[in-house]
Design an enzyme around this catalytic site. Structure first.
Site, PDB file in Angstrom:
ATOM      1  N   ASP A   1       0.864  -1.178   0.000  1.00 13.50           N
ATOM      2  CA  ASP A   1       0.000   0.000   0.000  1.00 13.50           C
ATOM      3  C   ASP A   1       0.900   1.227   0.000  1.00 13.50           C
ATOM      4  OD1 ASP A   1      -1.772  -2.076   0.505  1.00 13.50           O
ATOM      5  OD2 ASP A   1      -3.047  -0.877   1.821  1.00 13.50           O
TER       6      ASP A   1
ATOM      7  N   LYS B   1      -6.783   3.125  -3.565  1.00 12.97           N
ATOM      8  CA  LYS B   1      -7.249   3.113  -2.177  1.00 12.97           C
ATOM      9  C   LYS B   1      -7.511   4.540  -1.749  1.00 12.97           C
ATOM     10  CE  LYS B   1      -5.333   1.870   2.381  1.00 12.97           C
ATOM     11  NZ  LYS B   1      -4.269   1.157   3.084  1.00 12.97           N
TER      12      LYS B   1
ATOM     13  N   LYS C   1     -10.174   0.143  -2.753  1.00  7.29           N
ATOM     14  CA  LYS C   1     -10.144  -0.125  -1.311  1.00  7.29           C
ATOM     15  C   LYS C   1     -10.459   1.145  -0.536  1.00  7.29           C
ATOM     16  CE  LYS C   1      -7.045  -1.466   2.468  1.00  7.29           C
ATOM     17  NZ  LYS C   1      -5.707  -1.913   2.860  1.00  7.29           N
TER      18      LYS C   1
END
Lengths: 337, 286
Positions: free
Chosen positions: A169, A237, A273
């Site tokens: 991430d 995300k 996400k």
């Protein structure tokens, strides 16, 4: 008047195919700024409308189990210890010790230096969530601010991948993005993607955190989403969870629209996400509805949609216990994390 | 010139706020002769669930204050009740069809009970606690502590609605418990007026949560709720209270049995809703 020399960008496959061989900062900017503006009122109304669906009984039971399967169970505190990571992993493998029918979560998400402990604790359960196993996601690139030089970010990423992280991430450089230096952001994502390469030539999945709470406008969120996808992100995300507002339904809806458009354009599927601020099952169910209505039900899959959350899991477990026993449960009946 | 009537909207009291029922339902409250008095909120199981969440959140703050402080906060409620005496008398006269003198005596008794319980806040530990004899060089001390969230069915009698409510709520909150109480179904108006007193006093929101509606509908949800620590069935005589006790036993709740009318003030009522903590400590290292 002097002509600005076009700055060539790193050759990312998707961008080359979409924008053309003359991939420069200028052509990227023209592309991103040529995206249609977002109708903010319409977007928020659509999100609010999707949040009014009533999901009950068997549909609710299905939704709760789906939510658990889509959770990236997260601990991202300065005070994280190997012991805390081990207990997080234990919870990921067996969310409700009183009920073995509860599915496992998709992944655990930790800081890069905690990856070895997570991998060790998972043991044979470490692997692809589609096979009922649990992935290890690591935040990298000077999470959460992203304020570090590129070599540091790349070393951070490569270290986590070498330790066994399946997913990275990364945070984008919001300062550069807001200053209009799309090329810098683009090149960094491409470089981090390359740092995700393992010794055997495969890549760790790259989730690109846009930190929408700092991007100020929906137009910026749409541009950043396209930018991240063009540069090679596997997932986009919403947030780090360290900045308020974190994930909101309209922002997630907007990002889902981008991945839907990308699918129509290229046939390729990108994941989304939302992370941070989703604490109740009720909220999470609204996200499921939004995913199914926007990108399609095929997106309700751990490879294409995740919840970044820590306290959400406990609330889902309480709701699950309520459904199975018919009585309200309490926080004494789930593990504290 | 005639004035436009301004009827009062009676709502629930949950977490220091006055929400309508989540279900949107109301029921008519009538005088004993059957004349319309007001619309009251008809609480649903989800209101009960929300009230338990509010009560749970309020535990740490309320049980964490000193007994002295709790006593002062409770005494202040008695002061406010005294100031609103006329309003309570009017409501009781209308709802219970009693004379102003009888209603006044009920309000006085309720205020006196409240003051009596307030006084126990910094004393019940000394009386109910104990220094236990041991055969070694250490102290062994038992002290009562709040048990947690207490669900209460207030007395449902045709008269004495205010006194009944006070007689069950006060002993529960003296020790630091928080309560979810189902008010008298037939005359709930004084309960909501009491909530207005609580909301303007120093009692933190969530310590007392008042639901109006059907005890038969809501009580089973509270009895089975895993996050409720004790169940006071004072006003549950007309319900299937044995079933409620059995449900409560599934999650090891403390249970108080039904009472005939308003329970009179007693230390036992305070202690019944506490848990005893026993600790030991060395006497000296010399």
């Amino acid at each position: 008047m002097t002509l600005e020399r076009p700055l060539a960008l790193a050759p990312a496959k998707r961008a080359l195919e979409l924008i053309g061989a003359d991939l420069t900062e200028k052509s990227l900017r023209l592309h991103l700024e040529g995206l249609p503006g977002v109708d903010a009122v319409g977007l928020e109304q659509r999100a609010a409308g999707l949040g009014t669906r009533s999901i009950k009984t068997t549909s609710k039971a299905w939704a709760l189990d789906t939510i658990i399967r889509l959770i990236d169970l997260t601990t991202l505190e300065g005070a994280d210890t190997p012991g805390k990571v081990r207990s997080l992993v234990a919870k990921a493998m067996n969310p409700d010790p009183s009920d073995p029918t509860v599915p496992r979560v998709a992944a655990v998400c930790v800081y890069g230096d905690m990856v070895p402990y997570a991998v060790e604790a998972l043991g044979a359960s470490h692997g692809d969530p589609a096979k009922g196993l649990i992935s290890v996601a690591a935040v990298a690139t000077a999470f959460p601010s992203g304020r570090a030089s590129l070599p540091v970010k790349l070393a951070d990423t490569a270290d986590a991948v070498a330790n066994g992280a399946d997913e990275i991430d990364m945070v984008i450089d919001r300062g550069a993005f807001l200053a209009g230096k799309y090329g810098v952001v683009f090149d960094q994502i491409v470089a981090v993607k390359e740092a995700c390469r393992r010794a055997d030539g495969t890549y760790a999945h790259l989730k690109v955190i846009l930190e929408t709470g700092e991007l100020n406008t929906y137009d910026n969120v749409r541009r950043a989403s396209w930018l991240a996808i063009l540069a090679g992100g596997d997932f986009i995300k919403t947030s780090t969870g360290k900045v308020a507002p974190a994930a909101t339904l309209p922002v997630t809806l907007l990002m889902l629209e981008v991945v839907r458009d990308w699918k129509r354009l290229t046939g390729e599927r990108i994941g989304v996400k939302p992370a941070g601020g989703i604490r109740s099952s009720k909220d999470a169910i609204k996200y499921l509805v939004t995913v199914a209505e926007t990108a399609g039900e095929e997106w309700l899959d751990p490879h294409l949609f995740r919840f970044g959350a820590s306290s959400l899991l406990n609330d889902v477990l309480l709701q699950r216990q309520k459904l199975s026993t018919g009585r309200y449960s309490g926080p004494d009946y789930v593990t504290i994390d | 010139m005639s004035r436009l009537a301004v009827p009062k909207t009676y709502k629930l009291y949950i977490g220091g706020k006055f929400p309508r029922s989540e279900s949107g339902r109301t029921y008519e409250v009538a005088t004993r002769e059957g004349a319309f008095l007001a619309n009251a909120a008809l609480a649903s199981r989800k209101d009960a669930r929300d009230a338990v969440v509010a009560a749970r959140a309020a535990i740490a703050g309320w049980a964490g204050t000193t007994g002295y402080n709790r006593g002062q906060v409770l005494y202040r409620i008695a002061e406010l009740l005294e100031g609103r005496r006329a309003q309570f008398v009017d409501e009781l006269v209308a709802a219970e069809a009693v004379s102003a003198a009888v209603a006044g005596r009920q309000v006085d008794t309720a205020i006196d009970a409240w003051v009596w319980y307030a006084g126990w806040a910094d004393k019940y530990v000394q009386v109910a606690g104990n220094g236990n004899p041991v055969s070694g060089p250490y102290f062994n001390l038992s002290t009562p502590e709040a048990t947690g969230v207490v669900a209460i069915v207030a007395p449902q009698g045709a008269t004495g609605s205010l006194l009944g409510l006070v007689s069950v709520v006060a002993p529960a909150i003296v020790s630091g418990n928080t309560v979810v109480v189902i008010a008298n179904q037939a005359s709930p108006l004084s309960a909501i007026s009491l909530a207005e007193v609580l909301a303007t006093s120093d009692v933190p929101g969530g310590v007392v949560n008042i639901l109006t509606g059907s005890p038969a509908e809501i009580a089973p949800w509270l009895a089975g709720h895993a996050d409720v620590n004790a169940l006071d069935l004072a006003g549950a005589e007309a319900l299937a209270w044995v079933d409620l006790q059995i449900m409560a036993a599934d999650t090891l709740k403390r249970v108080l049995p039904p009472e005939n009318g308003a329970p009179s003030p007693s230390l036992e009522r305070i202690v019944a809703l506490t848990e005893t903590k026993t600790v030991w400590h060395t006497k000296s290292l010399i």
